[in-house]
Design a protein around this motif. Structure first.
Motif, short mmCIF file in Angstrom:
data_model
loop_
_atom_site.label_atom_id
_atom_site.label_comp_id
_atom_site.label_asym_id
_atom_site.label_seq_id
_atom_site.Cartn_x
_atom_site.Cartn_y
_atom_site.Cartn_z
N LEU A 11 0.83 -1.21 0.00
CA LEU A 11 0.00 0.00 0.00
C LEU A 11 0.86 1.26 0.00
CD1 LEU A 11 -3.02 -0.67 2.41
CD2 LEU A 11 -3.03 -0.44 -0.09
N VAL A 12 1.97 1.20 0.72
CA VAL A 12 2.87 2.36 0.76
C VAL A 12 3.45 2.60 -0.62
CG1 VAL A 12 4.96 3.30 1.80
CG2 VAL A 12 3.42 1.91 3.18
N ALA A 13 3.85 1.52 -1.29
CA ALA A 13 4.38 1.65 -2.65
C ALA A 13 3.29 2.15 -3.60
CB ALA A 13 4.92 0.31 -3.13
N VAL A 23 7.94 6.01 -11.57
CA VAL A 23 8.62 4.94 -10.83
C VAL A 23 9.88 5.45 -10.14
CG1 VAL A 23 9.82 2.72 -11.05
CG2 VAL A 23 7.68 3.12 -12.30
N SER A 24 10.67 6.28 -10.83
CA SER A 24 11.91 6.78 -10.23
C SER A 24 11.65 7.66 -9.01
CB SER A 24 12.71 7.58 -11.27
OG SER A 24 13.08 6.76 -12.35
N LEU A 30 10.33 6.20 -1.43
CA LEU A 30 10.28 4.98 -0.64
C LEU A 30 11.66 4.57 -0.11
CD1 LEU A 30 7.95 2.99 -3.05
CD2 LEU A 30 7.32 3.84 -0.78
N HIS A 31 12.70 5.24 -0.62
CA HIS A 31 14.09 4.92 -0.24
C HIS A 31 14.45 3.48 -0.60
CE1 HIS A 31 14.26 8.75 1.85
NE2 HIS A 31 13.18 8.41 2.54
N ILE A 32 14.00 3.06 -1.79
CA ILE A 32 14.36 1.75 -2.32
C ILE A 32 14.81 1.93 -3.76
CG2 ILE A 32 12.76 0.51 -0.80
CD1 ILE A 32 10.81 0.30 -3.12
N THR A 33 15.31 0.86 -4.36
CA THR A 33 15.81 0.95 -5.72
C THR A 33 14.65 1.06 -6.72
OG1 THR A 33 15.81 -1.44 -6.08
CG2 THR A 33 17.79 -0.46 -5.09
N GLN A 34 14.99 1.55 -7.90
CA GLN A 34 13.98 1.65 -8.95
C GLN A 34 13.51 0.26 -9.36
OE1 GLN A 34 14.96 4.39 -12.07
NE2 GLN A 34 13.59 3.44 -13.55
N ASN A 39 9.19 -3.74 -9.42
CA ASN A 39 8.68 -5.05 -9.00
C ASN A 39 7.39 -4.90 -8.20
OD1 ASN A 39 8.92 -8.00 -8.53
ND2 ASN A 39 9.25 -7.35 -6.40
N ALA A 40 7.36 -3.89 -7.33
CA ALA A 40 6.15 -3.64 -6.54
C ALA A 40 4.99 -3.27 -7.46
CB ALA A 40 6.41 -2.52 -5.54
N LEU A 41 5.26 -2.45 -8.49
CA LEU A 41 4.22 -2.07 -9.43
C LEU A 41 3.69 -3.29 -10.17
CD1 LEU A 41 2.52 0.00 -10.93
CD2 LEU A 41 4.47 0.44 -12.44
#
Length: 303
Positions: A11-13, A23-24, A30-34, A39-41
């Motif tokens: 949900l946060v993503a 996405v970028s 989110l402080h995670i990689t693109q 992948n979350a998308l």
């Protein structure tokens, strides 16, 4: 944790993707990689059986399903954040909390210095982030991205608590060496002069311009600016007029060669309102901030 086979961490993503449409930028938030965000998308698209984000030219746009979910997802997260971040007490002298305020440059120049002085005396560790107003500031409030919003009462959301913080009125400002600084400023002289006006970045007319239009008056605009605080400065060395807030004009007149003149017609009083999210009404830190703003507003005096 899962709900109806959906990993609630997604949900946060989802919120970041729907709000940024990129996405970028979502990955940065989110402080995670693109790659992890992509992948979350993909997982979200599979779960909802919907693309959610689709390319439109060089940008991404939300699908109809995504539009329907965006506000609901943000509302859920605001509730969770409010609950998790809530503290039973707020001790100003010990706090290092960051408060975000959505305000105009007018408020920044007039009210905020008085707020900062009070805050430093009571809570020297407290930090502030002042966010410039954009179109539809209510949306920022409703998304929980600001602690308080300070705007004219007309722009407040009807869904959240608000109160009038202080009142102001309009006046004319002219260069003190100009012909307009001499004699009576009649309606004829006012309308014949060139004007410096405010044109907010959202493209909508400023409140004073809207009031003037309602009176059926047409001003000869020779200059426009996006900052409320700059209009009074821009008349210096000219025969132009700026119609601006009295609190702001009074402050500018202390440091620049301008004088304040009464307008030759009646303008409505400005009710500057304070608004906060319903979920943060009981937040002791936000309650402290509201009290501090009320106290600071009492010191707004036109010289």
């Amino acid at each position: 944790m899962r709900f109806n086979k959906l990993d609630l961490n997604l949900l946060v993503a989802l919120d970041a993707l729907l709000s940024t449409k990129n996405v970028s930028r979502a990955a940065e938030r989110l402080h995670i990689t693109q790659s992890a965000t992509s992948n979350a998308l993909a997982r979200l698209r599979e779960h909802f059986d919907d693309d959610l984000l689709v390319p439109l030219g060089r940008q991404m746009e939300l699908t109809a399903r995504a539009h329907e979910m965006a506000d609901a997802v943000r509302d859920i997260l605001v509730r969770i954040e409010t609950t998790v971040e809530a503290r039973p007490v707020f001790v100003p002298a010990e706090s290092e909390r960051l408060f975000r305020l959505l305000i105009s440059d007018y408020t920044l120049m007039t009210l905020i210095p008085k707020l900062i002085a009070r805050a430093f005396a009571e809570a020297p560790g407290v930090r502030f982030e002042f966010v410039p107003q954009v179109a539809h500031p209510q949306k920022i409030l409703e998304r929980g991205e600001t602690d308080v919003l300070i705007v004219p009462q007309e722009y407040c959301s009807t869904e959240h608590p608000s109160e009038i913080l202080f009142q102001d009125s309009y006046c004319a400002v002219v260069w003190k060496e100009s012909e307009l600084a001499r004699g009576v400023l009649t309606a004829q002289r006012y309308l014949a002069a060139g004007h410096v006006v405010i044109q907010p970045r959202d493209g909508k007319p400023a409140l004073d311009d809207w009031f003037v239009q309602q009176l059926g008056l047409v001003r000869h605009v020779e200059m426009s600016t996006f900052m409320f605080s700059s209009a009074a400065h821009l008349v210096v060395g000219t025969e132009r007029i700026a119609t601006t807030h009295r609190h702001l004009a009074s402050q500018v007149a202390l440091e620049h060669p301008v004088v304040m003149r009464e307008l030759p017609f009646q303008m409505p009083v400005i009710n500057q309102a304070l608004q906060w999210h319903t979920y943060r009404t009981a937040d002791p830190g936000v309650a402290w901030l509201r009290d501090l703003l009320r106290s600071a507003a009492k010191d707004l005096v036109v010289d």
